[in-house]
Design a protein around this motif. Structure first.
Motif, PDB file in Angstrom:
ATOM      1  N   ARG A 123     -50.823  89.328   1.646  1.00 47.41           N
ATOM      2  CA  ARG A 123     -50.931  89.591   0.206  1.00 47.41           C
ATOM      3  C   ARG A 123     -49.696  90.358  -0.275  1.00 47.41           C
ATOM      4  N   THR A 124     -49.224  91.278   0.548  1.00 52.56           N
ATOM      5  CA  THR A 124     -48.013  92.038   0.213  1.00 52.56           C
ATOM      6  C   THR A 124     -46.793  91.126   0.158  1.00 52.56           C
ATOM      7  N   ALA A 125     -46.672  90.220   1.137  1.00 52.94           N
ATOM      8  CA  ALA A 125     -45.549  89.270   1.142  1.00 52.94           C
ATOM      9  C   ALA A 125     -45.573  88.405  -0.106  1.00 52.94           C
ATOM     10  N   GLY A 126     -46.773  88.128  -0.604  1.00 56.40           N
ATOM     11  CA  GLY A 126     -46.920  87.300  -1.801  1.00 56.40           C
ATOM     12  C   GLY A 126     -46.470  87.979  -3.077  1.00 56.40           C
ATOM     13  N   THR A 127     -46.118  89.280  -3.006  1.00 53.23           N
ATOM     14  CA  THR A 127     -45.576  89.966  -4.183  1.00 53.23           C
ATOM     15  C   THR A 127     -44.083  89.714  -4.337  1.00 53.23           C
ATOM     16  N   SER A 128     -43.501  88.974  -3.439  1.00 59.27           N
ATOM     17  CA  SER A 128     -42.058  88.733  -3.447  1.00 59.27           C
ATOM     18  C   SER A 128     -41.617  88.009  -4.721  1.00 59.27           C
ATOM     19  N   PRO A 129     -40.407  88.295  -5.199  1.00 58.81           N
ATOM     20  CA  PRO A 129     -39.877  87.513  -6.324  1.00 58.81           C
ATOM     21  C   PRO A 129     -39.543  86.100  -5.871  1.00 58.81           C
TER      22      PRO A 129
END
Length: 291
Positions: A123-129
């Motif tokens: 989920r954190t990786a999915g915050t990537s631009p």
């Protein structure tokens, strides 16, 4: 007879021209072979690792008028937490110290890891631009022992060929000091394997293809954030780009044709007797330039 005698010089001239063309072609081919033999060996590159951004979709494949993006995205007020200068310095130093402990670990334990932790780091990786906010990534998490072993078989078979034939002597020699080879035991023992696929294009409801701008760069940034999230959670991995395995792994995991394998991460805790190479990192003055 007189006619034949008059044509003989013409035939001779034609034959001479043909012989000259043949000799020139032979010499050209020989020169090309000589040049090719003198060129330094280049590492073999996986087609899946090439960025598709420079290869735009054909006009008939993509709907130029509608890319599935809202025409008028609402803009909302943005509030950011701002820290005092001393707190900023402290937080930046602590985060550096945390990530400076990150190491590529090839000796992973089979000790279970909470699934919720895996959910949170992805989920954190999915915050990537990402380019035009297309979010062109798919994180495939493999926990099933059978699938993990099939992945290991595919990777080890191709990696042996890579080491012996494709990668070249220079690449293989550079890896010797790290004591790596094509045996990937961690693909069986790690409780989770995370395979990160880049979506080279998307699929719209009308069947058209959706352009994913800078898909490889976007997914690479997400991978970096994922590595930081794993380190923050106390988990370890080794970044693996299994050359020439993408198509087989895509079929095994039943992924669509628009997804290309970018990275494979075995994730878990280090074994109690795990070792890592005694490497050092470049000092700040070697990696930063103030202008």
């Amino acid at each position: 007879m007189a006619l034949f005698s008059s044509l003989t010089p013409v035939f001779i001239a034609i034959i001479c021209v043909l012989i000259g063309v043949i000799l020139k072609k032979t010499n050209t081919q020989k020169e090309k072979r000589d040049i090719k033999s003198k060129l330094p060996s280049r590492p073999w590159v996986d087609e899946d690792l090439k960025d598709g951004t420079e290869h735009p979709l054909e006009e008939e494949e993509v709907d130029e008028e509608w890319q599935g993006l809202e025409e008028n995205v609402a803009h909302v007020p943005f509030t950011a937490e701002r820290y005092p200068e001393a707190e900023m310095i402290k937080r930046s130093q602590m985060f550096y110290e945390l990530l400076n402990k990150r190491r590529s670990v090839r000796f992973l334990s089979d000790e279970p890891v909470p699934r919720e932790v895996i959910n949170n780091v992805i989920r954190t990786a999915g915050t990537s631009p990402s380019g035009a906010h297309t979010e062109p990534w798919t994180f495939v998490v493999v926990q099933d022992p059978y699938l993990k072993h099939k992945i290991r078989e595919i990777v080890e078979e191709e990696e042996e060929i890579n080491y012996k034939k494709r990668m070249g002597d220079r690449w293989v020699n550079d890896l010797k000091r790290l004591r790596t080879n094509w045996i990937k035991e961690y693909l069986d023992t790690a409780p989770y394997l995370i395979l990160i696929f880049k979506q080279v294009y998307g699929q719209l409801p009308n069947g058209k293809k959706k352009t994913h701008y800078y898909n490889e760069i976007s997914v690479s940034i997400a991978c970096g954030i994922l590595l930081a999230a794993l380190q923050n959670a106390g988990l370890y991995t080794v970044t693996s780009t299994p050359l020439n395995c993408g198509p087989q792994l895509r079929v095994l995991l039943q992924r669509p044709a628009n997804e290309k394998l970018l990275l494979l991460l075995p994730v878990g805790y280090p074994k109690t007797d795990a070792t890592v190479p005694a490497l050092t990192r470049k000092p700040l003055e070697d990696i930063m330039v103030y202008m």
